[in-house]
Motif scaffolding. Structure first.
Motif, PDB file in Angstrom:
ATOM      1  N   UNK A 155     -42.029 -49.766  79.939  1.00  0.00           N
ATOM      2  CA  UNK A 155     -40.370 -49.524  79.734  1.00  0.00           C
ATOM      3  C   UNK A 155     -40.260 -50.136  78.613  1.00  0.00           C
ATOM      4  N   UNK A 156     -40.784 -50.671  77.692  1.00  0.00           N
ATOM      5  CA  UNK A 156     -40.356 -51.167  76.291  1.00  0.00           C
ATOM      6  C   UNK A 156     -40.389 -49.936  75.478  1.00  0.00           C
ATOM      7  N   UNK A 157     -40.911 -48.699  75.865  1.00  0.00           N
ATOM      8  CA  UNK A 157     -40.837 -47.494  75.244  1.00  0.00           C
ATOM      9  C   UNK A 157     -39.972 -46.435  75.843  1.00  0.00           C
ATOM     10  N   UNK A 158     -38.906 -46.007  74.901  1.00  0.00           N
ATOM     11  CA  UNK A 158     -37.714 -45.155  75.914  1.00  0.00           C
ATOM     12  C   UNK A 158     -37.905 -43.939  75.020  1.00  0.00           C
ATOM     13  N   UNK A 159     -37.554 -42.781  75.788  1.00  0.00           N
ATOM     14  CA  UNK A 159     -37.463 -41.386  75.177  1.00  0.00           C
ATOM     15  C   UNK A 159     -36.086 -40.791  75.406  1.00  0.00           C
ATOM     16  N   UNK A 160     -35.474 -40.248  74.573  1.00  0.00           N
ATOM     17  CA  UNK A 160     -34.306 -39.547  74.795  1.00  0.00           C
ATOM     18  C   UNK A 160     -33.873 -38.341  74.026  1.00  0.00           C
ATOM     19  N   UNK A 161     -33.023 -37.507  74.340  1.00  0.00           N
ATOM     20  CA  UNK A 161     -32.954 -36.132  73.822  1.00  0.00           C
ATOM     21  C   UNK A 161     -31.426 -35.996  73.437  1.00  0.00           C
ATOM     22  N   UNK A 162     -31.049 -35.648  72.148  1.00  0.00           N
ATOM     23  CA  UNK A 162     -29.763 -35.211  71.818  1.00  0.00           C
ATOM     24  C   UNK A 162     -28.922 -34.491  72.993  1.00  0.00           C
ATOM     25  N   UNK A 163     -29.539 -33.549  73.538  1.00  0.00           N
ATOM     26  CA  UNK A 163     -28.945 -32.677  74.346  1.00  0.00           C
ATOM     27  C   UNK A 163     -29.048 -32.970  75.956  1.00  0.00           C
ATOM     28  N   UNK A 164     -30.175 -33.596  76.151  1.00  0.00           N
ATOM     29  CA  UNK A 164     -30.611 -33.957  77.686  1.00  0.00           C
ATOM     30  C   UNK A 164     -30.372 -35.353  78.033  1.00  0.00           C
ATOM     31  N   UNK A 165     -30.226 -36.221  77.024  1.00  0.00           N
ATOM     32  CA  UNK A 165     -29.844 -37.880  77.338  1.00  0.00           C
ATOM     33  C   UNK A 165     -31.175 -38.253  77.604  1.00  0.00           C
ATOM     34  N   UNK A 166     -31.447 -39.415  78.636  1.00  0.00           N
ATOM     35  CA  UNK A 166     -32.630 -40.200  78.807  1.00  0.00           C
ATOM     36  C   UNK A 166     -33.786 -39.487  79.264  1.00  0.00           C
ATOM     37  N   UNK A 167     -34.912 -39.417  79.013  1.00  0.00           N
ATOM     38  CA  UNK A 167     -35.920 -38.418  79.314  1.00  0.00           C
ATOM     39  C   UNK A 167     -36.859 -39.411  80.216  1.00  0.00           C
ATOM     40  N   UNK A 168     -37.211 -40.577  79.822  1.00  0.00           N
ATOM     41  CA  UNK A 168     -37.922 -41.488  80.766  1.00  0.00           C
ATOM     42  C   UNK A 168     -38.613 -42.597  79.812  1.00  0.00           C
ATOM     43  N   UNK A 169     -39.634 -43.198  80.048  1.00  0.00           N
ATOM     44  CA  UNK A 169     -40.112 -44.640  79.385  1.00  0.00           C
ATOM     45  C   UNK A 169     -41.924 -44.253  79.647  1.00  0.00           C
ATOM     46  N   UNK A 170     -42.478 -45.089  78.522  1.00  0.00           N
ATOM     47  CA  UNK A 170     -43.783 -45.077  78.485  1.00  0.00           C
ATOM     48  C   UNK A 170     -44.397 -43.726  77.457  1.00  0.00           C
ATOM     49  N   UNK A 171     -45.800 -44.136  77.364  1.00  0.00           N
ATOM     50  CA  UNK A 171     -46.291 -43.210  76.434  1.00  0.00           C
ATOM     51  C   UNK A 171     -47.707 -42.999  77.205  1.00  0.00           C
ATOM     52  N   UNK A 172     -48.569 -41.730  77.407  1.00  0.00           N
ATOM     53  CA  UNK A 172     -47.705 -40.523  77.182  1.00  0.00           C
ATOM     54  C   UNK A 172     -46.572 -40.322  78.307  1.00  0.00           C
ATOM     55  N   UNK A 173     -45.636 -39.352  77.860  1.00  0.00           N
ATOM     56  CA  UNK A 173     -44.572 -39.095  78.935  1.00  0.00           C
ATOM     57  C   UNK A 173     -44.486 -37.425  79.034  1.00  0.00           C
ATOM     58  N   UNK A 174     -44.567 -37.072  80.088  1.00  0.00           N
ATOM     59  CA  UNK A 174     -44.327 -35.532  80.271  1.00  0.00           C
ATOM     60  C   UNK A 174     -42.953 -35.239  81.046  1.00  0.00           C
ATOM     61  N   UNK A 175     -42.264 -34.421  80.206  1.00  0.00           N
ATOM     62  CA  UNK A 175     -40.977 -33.782  80.752  1.00  0.00           C
ATOM     63  C   UNK A 175     -41.176 -32.416  81.341  1.00  0.00           C
ATOM     64  N   UNK A 176     -40.672 -32.530  82.796  1.00  0.00           N
ATOM     65  CA  UNK A 176     -40.897 -30.954  83.239  1.00  0.00           C
ATOM     66  C   UNK A 176     -40.636 -29.832  82.629  1.00  0.00           C
ATOM     67  N   UNK A 177     -39.266 -29.912  81.929  1.00  0.00           N
ATOM     68  CA  UNK A 177     -38.704 -29.028  81.253  1.00  0.00           C
ATOM     69  C   UNK A 177     -37.311 -29.241  80.447  1.00  0.00           C
ATOM     70  N   UNK A 178     -37.116 -28.890  79.324  1.00  0.00           N
ATOM     71  CA  UNK A 178     -35.940 -29.040  78.497  1.00  0.00           C
ATOM     72  C   UNK A 178     -34.980 -27.673  78.750  1.00  0.00           C
ATOM     73  N   UNK A 179     -33.581 -27.820  78.710  1.00  0.00           N
ATOM     74  CA  UNK A 179     -32.791 -26.624  78.447  1.00  0.00           C
ATOM     75  C   UNK A 179     -32.894 -26.020  77.033  1.00  0.00           C
ATOM     76  N   UNK A 180     -32.594 -24.802  76.934  1.00  0.00           N
ATOM     77  CA  UNK A 180     -32.732 -24.057  75.752  1.00  0.00           C
ATOM     78  C   UNK A 180     -31.933 -24.721  74.641  1.00  0.00           C
ATOM     79  N   UNK A 181     -32.239 -24.873  73.322  1.00  0.00           N
ATOM     80  CA  UNK A 181     -31.327 -25.504  72.539  1.00  0.00           C
ATOM     81  C   UNK A 181     -32.312 -26.211  71.402  1.00  0.00           C
ATOM     82  N   UNK A 182     -31.685 -26.841  70.142  1.00  0.00           N
ATOM     83  CA  UNK A 182     -32.267 -27.368  69.423  1.00  0.00           C
ATOM     84  C   UNK A 182     -32.226 -29.116  69.677  1.00  0.00           C
TER      85      UNK A 182
END
Length: 923
Positions: A352-379
């Motif tokens: 939980x000390x490691x947090x992933x986030x996206x400028x478009x999708x917000x919070x993605x999850x914690x830990x490493x490695x982290x698999x995100x099911x799918x992000x919306x189209x965009x940069x």
């Protein structure tokens, strides 16, 4: 008696009996026992799928030290060498059989080892593609080639090149293959450029950028450079920071301090200018952004990520290890995020000390490695933030491009069978299929055959090749759908050597698409000879032109007309044997794009004049910022311009808006123009020197508000003849306008006179635009509202009444075999000459439903009209079309309110000069 006293008495008795009086030696120290070690996971003989990370766990105990941990436990692999220390340990392993060792050492230096064997099966990893040019967000003017440069590295085979890299545009389809090429003919609008890389195993990797194509002369965004601080810099809350950066702009040059603004994602506005000193930031992670705004409001920015901590605290060190910056994937595809974070006090951070986030999708999850099911189209800007036990944070970021959902195609090689053998020179029938969920059955250039030894072989579901060299080929069929997504299938093919002289192998690369009248380059350099060298290359371009035959492996060709052509390369080896390769190129119609020919600090406008002499375009135009007259020539891609007249020391003055030009057959320019308070002037060039002469005289002075015109008299040695307006008192008439004609009789010598046409002699006879000579030397002049005058130096002036009022716009004229044509505000007059002149007939054609203001007419070789004018602020070119209806090419470019001019070049193309945003453009 106590036990202690009895023991003492016994010792005394022994001594009295005369026993050994020396002391016994001390007992030896106990020997250091060796530790014991065991590997708990993985198990011996296990098969591990993928490179990892895999977790290694083990245990070790020592009789003296007890349980061992940390650096006392060292892991290693027979393939990968040292792996790390401690338990558990997360590692990545290469493919193959590994003998894993756990070596343990106790405090006394005694060691123990535990070992087991595992097999790691690593799936073929996709290549990593990178676009080096253009940069994301870049802007290009329409007609400007877009340089494409990229690379791809495959984890298993290294750098990829050639047909393994495919470039495409979401609006233009497949562009071509290779690490470097040029994208020509891109339409206006936003293009997402996609670089698709396919490794020998058929795995695909992608990179993409978005660029914008704008009309010529469009204001460009600034280019921002942020030099200080750098990405990942660290500061304390008590530390004064200096911010440094700059910006340049295509139109404005280096931008001033007031155009540069600094902000922090955490603290807001920080200041303006190229350097801001004394900035103190609050604790946390900041995105520092420098935004530049040019004089027309276009903005661009650059940013860096920095970490600020309280004095005495240390922020975690954060690194994103997967994916790479700029990684591109399709929406709906899982994305694995991986990174590391270490802290000076806490060591390696996890969970939980490691947090992933996206400028478009917000919070993605914690830990490493982290698999995100799918992000919306965009940069997406992906942030990886680590927080230590004191709450201090560090962060890193990358850009991930997510393309709109696009399911991959499926591809299959149906023939030959995997492992088939052929002899060198034998025809190998390659057959395959490609199917895409969105596009259906794939054909043509969507299917590409490649050999690991022979490179690109050809396109389509069916291909017969006889050029495969001896050796083991990995044969790959790659399918590309309209969105640039790739899929591949591969087989092995063995080509056995023949015991005879072998023919060469012809390989031909080049564009699949080209544009008529633009250069296309074809390359046979990858051709080879299995038992010698290639000596000659013969290119047949498939359009009935003479083939290019020689020792050069490259050939450039310009197709004259659109169509589908087959380019054939024939190569000859040192034994005289030949081989051929073909490539299909689709040639699209030539589209002329307006190009900027004059721009800079001077604002150009008011009026331009254009004439073509062979391949040279001659232009005369006015500088508005500092009223001046300019002349330039365009030869191919070479543009040269010079100032003819203007404000200067003891010379020139302010050039007014009315000007005219004609060019002799030998390319000598003749210009006429008005000078504020100084009358009417003529300029011509002799060598590198401009000759300037006063045209009007005291008897016939020019009226400053007139239009001026110039033409060469064919009946008098092509002497320059100037038409202008005179305003004054006429006997028995009053104060009226008259047309004045002046012709050059020698160096700095001009003869001028007022002309009174017989029609409406009592009213105004103001010239209304361009005058034109007939081959016999009669000068035709539109004047006085709705009249056409005929004047010759040896005869009387004549007049013809026109059926329409000519309006307030400058009348443009052109000569045809039957007489003059006049384009005016309401339409086109075509005059058929009769004797007397007043009996001539006039046909009228409406052109638009509105009144023309900026207009020009020219005649082609057949005497047909070519028109140019503005419609709703856009340039429109018109010519005689089917059934005599007007044929239009519209919306060519935005146009300033200024006089334009038109002519017809040697390729029978209408050419037009006009202004846009203070720049001179040539269509």
């Amino acid at each position: 008696m106590s036990l202690r006293i009895l023991l003492m008495l016994a010792l005394v008795a022994l001594a009295a009996c005369g026993g050994d009086k020396s002391q016994p030696p001390p007992p030896p120290p106990p020997e250091n026992a060796a530790p014991s070690a065991s590997i708990l996971s993985p198990t011996d003989g296990a098969t591990l799928l993928g490179a990892g990370p895999h977790e290694l766990t083990g245990s070790a105990t020592d009789p003296e030290d007890g349980p061992l941990s940390g650096t006392a436990l060292r892991w290693s692999s027979s393939l990968d060498g040292p792996l790390g220390t401690g338990s558990p340990l997360s590692v990545r392993l290469s493919g193959g059989e590994h003998r894993l060792s756990l070596d343990v050492t106790d405090s006394g230096g005694k060691q123990a080892r535990a070992q087991l064997s595992v097999t790691v099966i690593v799936e073929d990893q996709p290549p990593v593609a990178t676009i080096e040019s253009p940069t994301a967000g870049a802007t290009f003017e329409e007609g400007t080639p877009i340089p494409l440069k990229g690379k791809a590295v495959d984890p298993e085979t290294g750098a990829l090149s050639g047909a393994a890299l495919t470039w495409s545009s979401d609006s233009g389809g497949i562009i071509g293959t290779g690490t470097q090429l040029s994208f020509t003919g891109a339409a206006r609008g936003v293009h997402r450029l996609l670089l698709s890389a396919v490794d020998p195993g058929g795995q695909a990797g992608y990179a993409s950028v978005t660029v914008t194509v704008v009309p010529p002369g469009t204001n460009q965004k600034p280019v921002v450079t942020l030099t200080q601080p750098t990405e990942g810099s660290r500061f304390f809350t008590t530390q004064a920071i200096t911010l440094e950066g700059s910006a340049t702009d295509a139109e404005d040059g280096t931008l001033a301090d007031s155009a540069l603004a600094w902000t922090s994602s955490k603290d807001g506005t920080l200041g303006t200018g190229r350097q801001v000193t004394g900035v103190v930031l609050s604790a946390g992670v900041h995105a520092l952004t420098l935004t530049a705004t040019d004089s027309l409001g276009a903005t661009a920015s650059a940013s860096v990520l920095v970490t600020v901590t309280v004095q005495g605290q240390t922020a975690p060190s954060v690194t994103i290890t997967r994916p790479v910056n700029g990684f591109t994937l399709f929406a709906g595809t899982p994305l694995t995020l991986e990174g590391t974070a270490t802290d000076a006090e806490d060591g390696t951070l996890s969970g939980a000390a490691l947090r992933w986030s996206s400028s478009l999708a917000g919070a993605l999850g914690t830990g490493s490695p982290l698999t995100v099911p799918g992000l919306s189209a965009g940069s997406h800007e992906i942030f990886f933030t680590a927080r230590d036990s004191s709450g201090t944070e560090g962060a890193a970021r990358i850009r991930v491009e997510v393309l709109p959902t696009n399911d991959p195609p499926t591809v299959q090689i149906t023939s030959p069978a995997n492992g088939s053998h052929f002899t060198v020179g034998a025809v190998v029938a390659l057959r395959g299929t490609g199917q895409d969920p969105e596009d259906g059955v794939l054909t043509g250039n969507s299917l590409t055959w490649q050999s690991s030894l022979g490179g690109q072989l050809g396109h389509g579901p069916s291909l017969d090749v006889s050029s495969l060299e001896a050796g083991t080929h990995q044969l790959t069929l790659t399918a590309a759908d309209s969105g640039g997504r790739m899929a591949s299938a591969s087989i092995q093919l063995i080509i056995d050597p023949a015991q005879v002289k072998l023919p060469p192998v012809a390989r031909l690369t080049g564009p699949a698409q080209a544009e008529a009248r633009r250069v296309a380059t074809f390359d046979g350099a990858t051709s080879s000879d299995p038992d010698g060298t290639v000596n000659r290359y013969r290119f047949d371009f498939g359009d009935a032109t003479t083939p290019m035959d020689g020792t050069a492996p490259q050939a450039s060709h310009t197709y004259a007309a659109p169509g589908t052509y087959t380019v054939t390369l024939e190569v000859t080896d040192n034994d005289g044997l030949t081989a051929t390769a073909t490539r299909t190129v689709t040639v699209t119609p030539y589209v002329r794009v307006p190009e900027v020919v004059a721009e800079g600090p001077e604002f150009f406008g008011s009026a331009c004049q254009l004439e073509m002499r062979g391949a040279v375009a001659h232009l005369a135009f006015r500088g508005v910022t500092h009223p001046s007259l300019w002349y330039g020539t365009r030869t191919g891609t070479t543009w040269a311009m010079e100032q003819v007249d203007g404000m200067g020391f003891n010379t020139g003055g302010m050039v007014l808006e009315s000007l005219a030009m004609t060019v002799a057959a030998d390319g000598t320019p003749h210009l006429v123009y008005l000078m504020s308070g100084k009358g009417l002037w003529y300029a011509t060039r002799s060598g590198n020197t401009w000759i300037r002469e006063r045209v009007d005289s005291a008897a016939t002075p020019v009226e400053p508000s007139t239009w001026v015109s110039i033409a060469l008299d064919p009946s008098n040695g092509n002497r320059p003849t100037v038409v202008y307006g005179w305003y004054g008192s006429v006997t028995d008439v009053g104060t009226v306008w008259r047309t004045a004609v002046a012709y050059r009789t020698g160096a700095a010598a001009w003869s001028s006179a007022r002309v009174s046409f017989p029609t409406t002699a009592t009213s105004h006879q103001q010239p209304l635009g361009d005058a034109v000579f007939s081959p016999s030397g009669t000068l035709y002049i539109p004047y006085g509202g709705n009249f056409l005058g005929a004047w010759k130096s040896t005869g009387s002036a004549e007049a013809l009444t026109l059926p329409e009022f000519l309006g307030s716009a400058r009348v443009s004229t052109a000569w045809t075999s039957t007489g003059p044509m006049l384009l005016f505000a309401s339409g086109l007059h075509r005059v058929t000459l009769r004797t007397p002149f007043s009996a001539s007939t006039v046909s009228t054609s409406l052109v638009e439903a509105f009144s023309l203001s900026e207009l020009a007419v020219a005649a082609d070789a057949g005497g047909n009209p070519r028109l140019a004018f503005t419609h709703g602020g856009e340039l429109e070119v018109v010519r005689r079309g089917t059934n005599d209806y007007w044929s239009r090419t519209d919306d060519l470019s935005q146009v300033d309110s200024a006089e334009i001019d038109a002519t017809v070049d040697a390729q029978d193309e209408t050419r037009v000069c006009f202004f846009r945003a203070g720049k001179l453009l040539l269509y």
